[in-house]
Write a protein that holds these residues in place. Structure first.
Motif, PDB file in Angstrom:
ATOM      1  N   GLY A  99      -3.550   3.172 -17.389  1.00  0.00           N
ATOM      2  CA  GLY A  99      -3.416   2.901 -15.960  1.00  0.00           C
ATOM      3  C   GLY A  99      -2.382   3.791 -15.299  1.00  0.00           C
ATOM      4  O   GLY A  99      -2.350   5.011 -15.516  1.00  0.00           O
ATOM      5  N   PRO A 100      -1.489   3.214 -14.487  1.00  0.00           N
ATOM      6  CA  PRO A 100      -0.501   4.003 -13.742  1.00  0.00           C
ATOM      7  C   PRO A 100       0.393   4.870 -14.618  1.00  0.00           C
ATOM      8  O   PRO A 100       0.868   5.917 -14.174  1.00  0.00           O
ATOM      9  CB  PRO A 100       0.322   2.922 -13.019  1.00  0.00           C
ATOM     10  CG  PRO A 100      -0.645   1.804 -12.828  1.00  0.00           C
ATOM     11  CD  PRO A 100      -1.483   1.791 -14.075  1.00  0.00           C
ATOM     12  N   TRP A 192       0.987  -0.693  -9.968  1.00  0.00           N
ATOM     13  CA  TRP A 192       0.554  -1.898 -10.667  1.00  0.00           C
ATOM     14  C   TRP A 192       0.372  -3.090  -9.728  1.00  0.00           C
ATOM     15  O   TRP A 192      -0.562  -3.869  -9.878  1.00  0.00           O
ATOM     16  CB  TRP A 192       1.580  -2.279 -11.750  1.00  0.00           C
ATOM     17  CG  TRP A 192       1.223  -1.754 -13.097  1.00  0.00           C
ATOM     18  CD1 TRP A 192       1.759  -0.671 -13.739  1.00  0.00           C
ATOM     19  CD2 TRP A 192       0.232  -2.283 -13.981  1.00  0.00           C
ATOM     20  NE1 TRP A 192       1.162  -0.502 -14.956  1.00  0.00           N
ATOM     21  CE2 TRP A 192       0.228  -1.474 -15.138  1.00  0.00           C
ATOM     22  CE3 TRP A 192      -0.641  -3.362 -13.904  1.00  0.00           C
ATOM     23  CZ2 TRP A 192      -0.635  -1.719 -16.217  1.00  0.00           C
ATOM     24  CZ3 TRP A 192      -1.504  -3.609 -14.973  1.00  0.00           C
ATOM     25  CH2 TRP A 192      -1.493  -2.783 -16.116  1.00  0.00           C
ATOM     26  N   ARG A 193       1.226  -3.204  -8.732  1.00  0.00           N
ATOM     27  CA  ARG A 193       1.344  -4.471  -8.010  1.00  0.00           C
ATOM     28  C   ARG A 193       0.835  -4.451  -6.583  1.00  0.00           C
ATOM     29  O   ARG A 193       0.302  -5.464  -6.093  1.00  0.00           O
ATOM     30  CB  ARG A 193       2.824  -4.889  -8.014  1.00  0.00           C
ATOM     31  CG  ARG A 193       3.114  -6.242  -7.425  1.00  0.00           C
ATOM     32  CD  ARG A 193       4.615  -6.439  -7.303  1.00  0.00           C
ATOM     33  NE  ARG A 193       5.233  -5.475  -6.373  1.00  0.00           N
ATOM     34  CZ  ARG A 193       6.535  -5.367  -6.186  1.00  0.00           C
ATOM     35  NH1 ARG A 193       7.366  -6.119  -6.875  1.00  0.00           N
ATOM     36  NH2 ARG A 193       7.015  -4.490  -5.324  1.00  0.00           N
ATOM     37  N   ASP A 194       0.982  -3.345  -5.883  1.00  0.00           N
ATOM     38  CA  ASP A 194       0.855  -3.364  -4.427  1.00  0.00           C
ATOM     39  C   ASP A 194      -0.498  -2.862  -3.943  1.00  0.00           C
ATOM     40  O   ASP A 194      -1.019  -1.850  -4.427  1.00  0.00           O
ATOM     41  CB  ASP A 194       1.957  -2.515  -3.787  1.00  0.00           C
ATOM     42  CG  ASP A 194       3.351  -3.012  -4.158  1.00  0.00           C
ATOM     43  OD1 ASP A 194       3.482  -4.209  -4.490  1.00  0.00           O
ATOM     44  OD2 ASP A 194       4.292  -2.203  -4.126  1.00  0.00           O
ATOM     45  N   ALA A 200      -3.259  -4.055 -11.244  1.00  0.00           N
ATOM     46  CA  ALA A 200      -3.376  -5.469 -11.591  1.00  0.00           C
ATOM     47  C   ALA A 200      -4.679  -6.040 -11.044  1.00  0.00           C
ATOM     48  O   ALA A 200      -5.370  -6.824 -11.719  1.00  0.00           O
ATOM     49  CB  ALA A 200      -2.185  -6.251 -11.037  1.00  0.00           C
ATOM     50  N   ALA A 201      -5.053  -5.649  -9.825  1.00  0.00           N
ATOM     51  CA  ALA A 201      -6.316  -6.103  -9.236  1.00  0.00           C
ATOM     52  C   ALA A 201      -7.510  -5.545 -10.000  1.00  0.00           C
ATOM     53  O   ALA A 201      -8.526  -6.239 -10.184  1.00  0.00           O
ATOM     54  CB  ALA A 201      -6.390  -5.691  -7.766  1.00  0.00           C
ATOM     55  N   VAL A 202      -7.388  -4.318 -10.476  1.00  0.00           N
ATOM     56  CA  VAL A 202      -8.461  -3.718 -11.274  1.00  0.00           C
ATOM     57  C   VAL A 202      -8.682  -4.530 -12.551  1.00  0.00           C
ATOM     58  O   VAL A 202      -9.830  -4.818 -12.932  1.00  0.00           O
ATOM     59  CB  VAL A 202      -8.124  -2.258 -11.623  1.00  0.00           C
ATOM     60  CG1 VAL A 202      -9.141  -1.675 -12.605  1.00  0.00           C
ATOM     61  CG2 VAL A 202      -8.075  -1.404 -10.360  1.00  0.00           C
ATOM     62  N   GLU A 218     -13.236  -5.974 -22.253  1.00  0.00           N
ATOM     63  CA  GLU A 218     -12.802  -4.584 -22.362  1.00  0.00           C
ATOM     64  C   GLU A 218     -11.370  -4.412 -21.853  1.00  0.00           C
ATOM     65  O   GLU A 218     -10.603  -3.606 -22.389  1.00  0.00           O
ATOM     66  CB  GLU A 218     -13.751  -3.662 -21.611  1.00  0.00           C
ATOM     67  CG  GLU A 218     -13.483  -2.200 -21.912  1.00  0.00           C
ATOM     68  CD  GLU A 218     -14.520  -1.262 -21.325  1.00  0.00           C
ATOM     69  OE1 GLU A 218     -14.548  -0.094 -21.755  1.00  0.00           O
ATOM     70  OE2 GLU A 218     -15.297  -1.679 -20.451  1.00  0.00           O
ATOM     71  N   ALA A 219     -10.984  -5.174 -20.830  1.00  0.00           N
ATOM     72  CA  ALA A 219      -9.597  -5.136 -20.359  1.00  0.00           C
ATOM     73  C   ALA A 219      -8.669  -5.725 -21.418  1.00  0.00           C
ATOM     74  O   ALA A 219      -7.556  -5.219 -21.643  1.00  0.00           O
ATOM     75  CB  ALA A 219      -9.468  -5.893 -19.049  1.00  0.00           C
TER      76      ALA A 219
END
Length: 368
Positions: A99-100, A192-194, A200-202, A218-219
């Motif tokens: 991710g990020p 991650w958050r905003d 996080a939404a993903v 898978e997550a």
């Protein structure tokens, strides 16, 4: 057999296959809802708090370095303590290489390690010798060599270059590194958050399927790979590269953060992060999913005991490799911990992965 007879045989086989009758369900692992619940707990209890702590540590580090360097002098007092706080926070997320963290080389810019070619020392020497303020311009610095942007370079300035503690440019460089680390950690948290596209939404939307994940399982697999990564990082990079195969082959200066005397402290934090992900997220982490599978309760007891055993052994050692190796049987004690961790890694790589049907496959640290 004639062609007509062969066709008849095929039709009979299909008919038998489709005929109603007793159906034996294939063994199933955790349900989709179980994985979705685990992911939600991991986001709220594990991922976001850790990145919030990292961002807070980055903000604190930037401020302390700026204050300490106000008189053009660099030392390891308050700045050293702020470095340790930042390093603690980074060790708690070091294994989360997805991710990020993957964007804009953030992980490498935060911590360029292992430095197999001596790039950090060479680049630092060049910067300090040139003492060119334009090298510290924020955009230019952030887009420059990853070797001098993060924690290992700052560690050298604070703990390994005492002759430069009155070097005003060294101070300026430390301040720039601190600001860069603050910027990276803040960006990690924001991504991650905003906002609606936050990672996080993903992960939350994985249940519906999206561009990153086919489904919630898978997550969860991504998080299982992070658990595996934490242990692999310790076993292969933080211990094996240092220990060698026998006592005379030990190379303590290959250890992570040896200059600041916290190599084993790093490992303790990594291991605690792995254990938390395994059994303390939400209603019991991966362990709760594992215990609901055939053979899972017995396997969980074995994994939990392995975590406790190695953490107890690590707690009995000082945080510095140099101190450990100065002790009688120091190498042997760390070597036994290394074997314990290899055994734990084997449990996660094999039975844990198989029981939950979470194939770990390629690891983010493979090939480093």
């Amino acid at each position: 057999m004639k062609s007509r007879d062969r066709r008849f045989g095929v039709f009979v086989w299909i008919g038998l296959a489709l005929a109603p009758g007793p159906v034996t369900a294939a063994p199933t692992v955790a349900e989709v809802d179980d994985f979705a619940s685990f992911n939600e707990a991991a986001i709220e209890d594990y991922l976001l708090p850790r990145y919030e702590a990292l961002a807070a540590a980055g903000e604190g580090l930037k401020g302390v370095l700026r204050r300490d360097c106000a008189d053009g002098r660099l030392d390891d007092g308050a700045s050293g303590q702020a470095y340790h706080v930042m390093m603690d926070a980074w060790m708690a997320v070091q294994h989360l290489r997805f991710g990020p963290s993957e964007l804009f080389l953030r992980a490498e810019r935060m911590q360029f390690w292992p430095d197999k070619r001596g790039s950090i020392g060479r680049r630092l020497s060049q910067l300090l010798m040139a003492a060119d303020q334009s090298d510290l311009e924020p955009r230019r610095f952030a887009q420059g060599s990853v070797a001098i942007q993060g924690l290992p370079a700052l560690e050298r300035l604070l703990f390994d270059m005492p002759g430069d503690n009155e070097n005003a440019f060294a101070c300026d460089l430390a301040v720039r590194i601190g600001a860069n680390l603050r910027d990276i950690s803040t960006a990690l948290l924001a991504d991650w958050r905003d906002g609606p596209s936050a990672y996080a939404a993903v992960m939350r939307d994985a249940s519906k399927g999206n561009a990153e994940y086919l489904d919630a399982k898978e997550a969860s697999l991504q998080l299982a790979k992070s658990l595996h990564s934490a242990l692999l990082l310790i076993v292969d990079f933080k211990l094996q590269r240092v220990l060698g195969d026998f006592e005379e082959a030990v190379k303590p200066k290959r250890a992570e953060s040896w200059r600041s005397g916290r190599s084993l402290r790093n490992i303790r934090i990594n291991l605690a992060a792995a254990r938390t992900l395994y059994q303390d997220v939400g209603q019991g982490g991966f362990a709760a999913l594992l215990r609901r599978q055939p053979g899972g309760p017995t396997l969980h007891v074995e994994i939990a005991a392995a975590f406790r055993h190695v953490e107890k052994r690590l707690a009995s050692l000082p945080p510095s490799w140099i101190e450990v190796l100065a002790e009688p049987r120091g190498w042997q004690r760390v070597s036994m911990i290394h074997q314990d961790l290899r055994d734990l890694l084997a449990l996660i790589s094999g039975p844990f992965s198989q029981t939950l049907d979470l194939p770990l496959g390629f690891n983010s640290f493979d090939g480093d």
